[in-house]
Design a protein around this motif. Structure first.
Motif, PDB file in Angstrom:
ATOM      1  N   LEU A  41     -31.895  71.654 -78.084  1.00 10.61           N
ATOM      2  CA  LEU A  41     -30.907  72.710 -77.840  1.00 10.61           C
ATOM      3  C   LEU A  41     -30.173  72.523 -76.510  1.00 10.61           C
ATOM      4  CD1 LEU A  41     -32.713  75.862 -79.241  1.00 10.61           C
ATOM      5  CD2 LEU A  41     -30.611  74.814 -80.103  1.00 10.61           C
ATOM      6  N   LEU A  42     -30.731  71.691 -75.618  1.00 13.23           N
ATOM      7  CA  LEU A  42     -30.033  71.405 -74.360  1.00 13.23           C
ATOM      8  C   LEU A  42     -28.876  70.435 -74.590  1.00 13.23           C
ATOM      9  CD1 LEU A  42     -33.103  70.898 -71.999  1.00 13.23           C
ATOM     10  CD2 LEU A  42     -31.610  72.901 -72.122  1.00 13.23           C
ATOM     11  N   ASN A  43     -28.893  69.734 -75.728  1.00 14.54           N
ATOM     12  CA  ASN A  43     -27.833  68.763 -76.018  1.00 14.54           C
ATOM     13  C   ASN A  43     -26.601  69.485 -76.555  1.00 14.54           C
ATOM     14  OD1 ASN A  43     -29.703  66.794 -75.353  1.00 14.54           O
ATOM     15  ND2 ASN A  43     -30.291  66.411 -77.487  1.00 14.54           N
ATOM     16  N   CYS A  44     -25.448  68.962 -76.211  1.00 18.41           N
ATOM     17  CA  CYS A  44     -24.194  69.531 -76.669  1.00 18.41           C
ATOM     18  C   CYS A  44     -24.105  69.424 -78.205  1.00 18.41           C
ATOM     19  CB  CYS A  44     -23.063  68.755 -76.022  1.00 18.41           C
ATOM     20  SG  CYS A  44     -21.470  69.561 -76.146  1.00 18.41           S
ATOM     21  N   TYR A  45     -23.438  70.364 -78.834  1.00 21.24           N
ATOM     22  CA  TYR A  45     -23.179  70.425 -80.289  1.00 21.24           C
ATOM     23  C   TYR A  45     -24.419  70.758 -81.121  1.00 21.24           C
ATOM     24  CZ  TYR A  45     -19.322  67.517 -78.542  1.00 21.24           C
ATOM     25  OH  TYR A  45     -18.281  67.005 -77.810  1.00 21.24           O
ATOM     26  N   THR A  46     -25.497  71.244 -80.483  1.00 24.65           N
ATOM     27  CA  THR A  46     -26.718  71.497 -81.248  1.00 24.65           C
ATOM     28  C   THR A  46     -27.026  72.985 -81.412  1.00 24.65           C
ATOM     29  OG1 THR A  46     -28.070  71.433 -79.273  1.00 24.65           O
ATOM     30  CG2 THR A  46     -27.828  69.360 -80.480  1.00 24.65           C
TER      31      THR A  46
END
Ligand SMILES: [Zn+2]
Length: 334
Positions: free
Chosen positions: A8-13
């Motif tokens: 969830l820290l990653n973009c687009y997730t």
């Protein structure tokens, strides 16, 4: 940290919609959603969509029914693709023919066009995720207009999530395609392996990445890619997190690996240079402008950041901020 929270820290997730996948084949229900007064349709044109609002509060600006009718009368558009239910109403994506060169002018009354990389930096993570979802589906349809078996045209079914061949006696179905790629942070003792490709901006370095090949596991792909690109033997592989990367259709699978040797040999010439960095060398490189790290919307940045921050002290983001680091402007979207 568990993998769900790390991803969830990653973009687009960040899922901003209830996808209602079980209802996609229910044409009555889909038609009912499309007919609602609060329906929102996101035009997708050359990897861009409509946004509105000021810099600090920029949001996706989906078309309402009137806006949709105007677009349909003025240029060639695809069939709406159901994305899911948003708190503000049902959301659909609409592919606008890439040949429509004046699409941004046609859409100007409704907002401005933004590409997904910029959206990853400027929109709320949930909004950027919806855009990534819409772009991935729209461009998958666009790249698969014809049946690979008989060459007849494909028609979207299941609210745009399946393409079905219209050829008599064929009817082959195709499902949204993604290409899996591994991306891996390799560490030897207290140093991290970073490399650069000749075509990248000066001083730009990143972690090793590559496509998974048929007939290998993700872990085997990690070992092979690190060996090919840097000649470094990997002895441990741990899954970290993943990231949809619809440029145009990748899923990035992030790993952390431990090397048994620090000898580097650039075997496949994909990298023009690779070296090991300590945390201190990364700080010095950022301060002296002799090192650029990957964009902060990418999983490659996150993989480096997790390792860097593990030592305690200043975080990698704090270091970049203090160095007055300017993120690489997003390149033109594919
Ligand atoms: Zn066919």
């Amino acid at each position: 940290m568990d993998h769900l929270r790390r991803s969830l820290l990653n973009c687009y997730t960040m899922q901003g919609l209830d996808r209602k996948a079980e209802l996609r084949s229910n044409t009555d229900w889909i038609a009912e959603q499309f007919g609602r007064s609060d329906v929102g349709v996101m035009p997708i044109w050359r990897g861009h969509t409509l946004v509105s609002g000021t810099k600090d509060d920029r949001r996706i600006a989906p078309l309402d029914t009137a806006g949709l009718e105007e677009m349909q009368s003025r240029c060639r558009v695809g069939k709406p693709i159901f994305l899911g239910l948003h708190p503000d109403g049902p959301r659909f994506a609409l592919t606008v023919d890439g040949e429509t060169a004046d699409a941004p002018d046609l859409l100007a009354p409704f907002g401005e066009m933004m590409d997904l990389r910029t959206a990853g930096r400027e929109l709320h993570p949930a909004e950027a995720s919806v855009f990534a979802h819409a772009k991935a589906l729209s461009e998958w349809q666009d790249r698969h207009r014809f049946c690979p078996a008989c060459g007849s045209t494909n028609e979207p079914v299941d609210a745009g999530h399946v393409l079905k061949c219209s050829g008599e006696g064929c009817g082959r179905s195709q499902f949204p395609r993604m290409d899996p790629a591994i991306i891996v942070r390799v560490v030897f003792e207290d140093r991290i392996l970073l490399g650069r490709q000749a075509v990248w901006a000066p001083h730009q370095y990143s972690v090793v990445a590559g496509f998974v090949e048929p007939g290998e596991s993700l872990e085997q792909a990690v070992v092979r890619e690190v060996e090919e690109e840097a000649g470094v033997p990997v002895v441990e592989v741990h899954y970290q997190s993943s990231q949809p990367w619809p440029f145009p259709g990748n899923i990035m699978l992030g790993f952390a690996a431990v090397a048994s040797d620090d000898q580097i040999s650039l075997n496949d010439n994909e990298l023009e240079h690779a070296r090991w960095y300590t945390r201190e060398e990364i700080v010095t490189g950022l301060n002296e402008r002799s090192l650029r790290v990957p964009p902060n919307i990418s999983i490659s940045f996150r993989l480096i950041e997790h390792w860097f921050n593990d030592a305690g002290g200043d975080t990698l983001l704090e270091v970049t901020e203090r160095a007055g680091y300017e993120w690489t402007p997003p390149p033109r979207s594919s």
